[in-house]
Scaffold this motif. Structure first.
Motif, PDB file in Angstrom:
ATOM      1  N   THR A 122      26.487  25.052   6.988  1.00 23.79           N
ATOM      2  CA  THR A 122      25.941  26.125   7.828  1.00 23.79           C
ATOM      3  C   THR A 122      26.945  27.253   8.047  1.00 23.79           C
ATOM      4  O   THR A 122      26.624  28.263   8.676  1.00 23.79           O
ATOM      5  CB  THR A 122      25.503  25.568   9.205  1.00 23.79           C
ATOM      6  N   ARG A 127      28.031  21.488  16.838  1.00 24.43           N
ATOM      7  CA  ARG A 127      27.108  20.704  16.014  1.00 24.43           C
ATOM      8  C   ARG A 127      27.614  19.314  15.652  1.00 24.43           C
ATOM      9  O   ARG A 127      26.822  18.485  15.198  1.00 24.43           O
ATOM     10  CB  ARG A 127      26.802  21.478  14.715  1.00 24.43           C
ATOM     11  N   ARG A 128      28.916  19.040  15.860  1.00 33.36           N
ATOM     12  CA  ARG A 128      29.451  17.742  15.467  1.00 33.36           C
ATOM     13  C   ARG A 128      29.014  16.676  16.470  1.00 33.36           C
ATOM     14  O   ARG A 128      28.636  16.993  17.597  1.00 33.36           O
ATOM     15  CB  ARG A 128      30.970  17.799  15.336  1.00 33.36           C
ATOM     16  N   ILE A 180      27.276  19.984   8.256  1.00 31.03           N
ATOM     17  CA  ILE A 180      27.623  21.046   9.211  1.00 31.03           C
ATOM     18  C   ILE A 180      28.356  22.172   8.498  1.00 31.03           C
ATOM     19  O   ILE A 180      28.096  23.362   8.749  1.00 31.03           O
ATOM     20  CB  ILE A 180      28.488  20.475  10.358  1.00 31.03           C
ATOM     21  N   HIS A 229      31.581  26.994  15.997  1.00 29.75           N
ATOM     22  CA  HIS A 229      30.320  26.687  15.322  1.00 29.75           C
ATOM     23  C   HIS A 229      30.234  25.194  15.014  1.00 29.75           C
ATOM     24  O   HIS A 229      29.213  24.550  15.275  1.00 29.75           O
ATOM     25  CB  HIS A 229      30.231  27.508  14.029  1.00 29.75           C
TER      26      HIS A 229
END
Length: 298
Positions: free
Chosen positions: A117, A164-165, A114, A160
């Motif tokens: 990104t 995504r986690r 992650i 962000h």
């Protein structure tokens, strides 16, 4: 050696070395590059007038952060020519790393991906603030920005990452149980059983770096991942063995072909099923999986 032992600059650097390495590794995802950053940090540190330094730990973190940022920009160009997907360099870690939930999550393969990104500055701010609890003023000094700008970057990076986690935190025991089921399936060789362990939308990323065979793109979906795994592990004439290990603070599997190290499989687990598989086969990234690397947050 006795001169070095009594040298205040050396003593301070050695005392904080594991912390500095962990900072650099979380920013870079590469132990080899983190070691280079530490060497560059040391060369700058020995030129510093210690009498002028109020907080030596903060000053060392500042130097390390700047050197890691420089290295991160160089690495981004290097990754553009990398063969296939790029995965972080896995490291064998002591069991007590898993006991520190925040540290274990911050260095997990899933989180490191992650972080890939984020922009270099966002990654530096997120790592320093979230993983090491560095104050905004200190981060601002390290990045030569205002505290207000750093707060904005931290907020943006946190949003962000949060998007995504993994949706839930998995305990080490839960992770070991899921991984043990995965290992049993690989040992027994029943593809149908693997479908029960994998989430329907599981993603497998394999990193051979051009040295070992690997999928050039991420593989998505339980059936496709199952075919790839049994194809990759079953087509060798050599005997395959899979054993549990502890990589980046989380349970993982070490794969050996005829007793020789072939790769590391790390996982991302949600709702007791595997949603991510990260198979590192690039031999240049496997030098840290035979002996423990100390990682710390303080």
């Amino acid at each position: 050696m006795s001169d070095q032992a009594t040298d205040p600059a050396t003593e301070t650097f050695v005392a904080h070395r594991n912390l500095l390495f962990t900072v650099a590794y979380e920013m870079l995802g590469s132990a080899a590059d983190a070691e280079d950053v530490l060497q560059e940090t040391w060369l700058r540190w020995v030129k510093v007038d210690l009498a002028e330094v109020r907080d030596q730990r903060a000053y060392l973190v500042r130097i390390t952060t700047r050197q890691a940022l420089n290295r991160l920009r160089t690495m981004s160009r290097r990754k553009e020519s990398y063969v296939g997907p790029w995965l972080p360099e896995p490291m064998l870690t002591a069991p007590d790393v898993a006991d520190d939930v925040e540290l274990a999550e911050s260095v997990s393969m899933a989180m490191m991906l992650i972080l890939e990104t984020l922009s270099p500055t966002e990654r530096a701010v997120f790592v320093l603030r979230e993983a090491f609890d560095v104050g905004y003023d200190e981060i601002a000094a390290a990045l030569e920005k205002t505290p207000a700008a750093v707060r904005q970057i931290a907020h943006r990076a946190r949003q962000h990452v949060d998007a995504r986690r993994p949706r839930q935190t998995v305990s080490p025991a839960q992770a070991r149980a899921a991984l043990a089921s995965f290992q049993r399936v690989l040992d027994t060789g029943n593809p149908q059983d693997l479908l029960d362990v994998l989430a329907p939308d599981v993603v497998l990323v394999s990193d051979g770096g051009g040295f070992k065979q690997a999928a050039l793109r991420p593989i998505v979906g339980a059936e496709k991942v199952t075919r790839f795994l049994f194809g990759a592990l079953g087509k060798n004439d050599l005997p395959v063995t899979v054993h549990p290990t502890m990589v980046n603070g989380s349970p993982a599997l070490v794969v050996r072909l005829d007793g020789e190290l072939d790769g590391i499989i790390a996982v991302r687990i949600e709702d007791a099923r595997i949603t991510g598989l990260y198979y590192v086969r690039n031999p240049e990234k496997l030098s840290r999986v035979e002996s423990e690397t100390p990682l710390v947050r303080r």
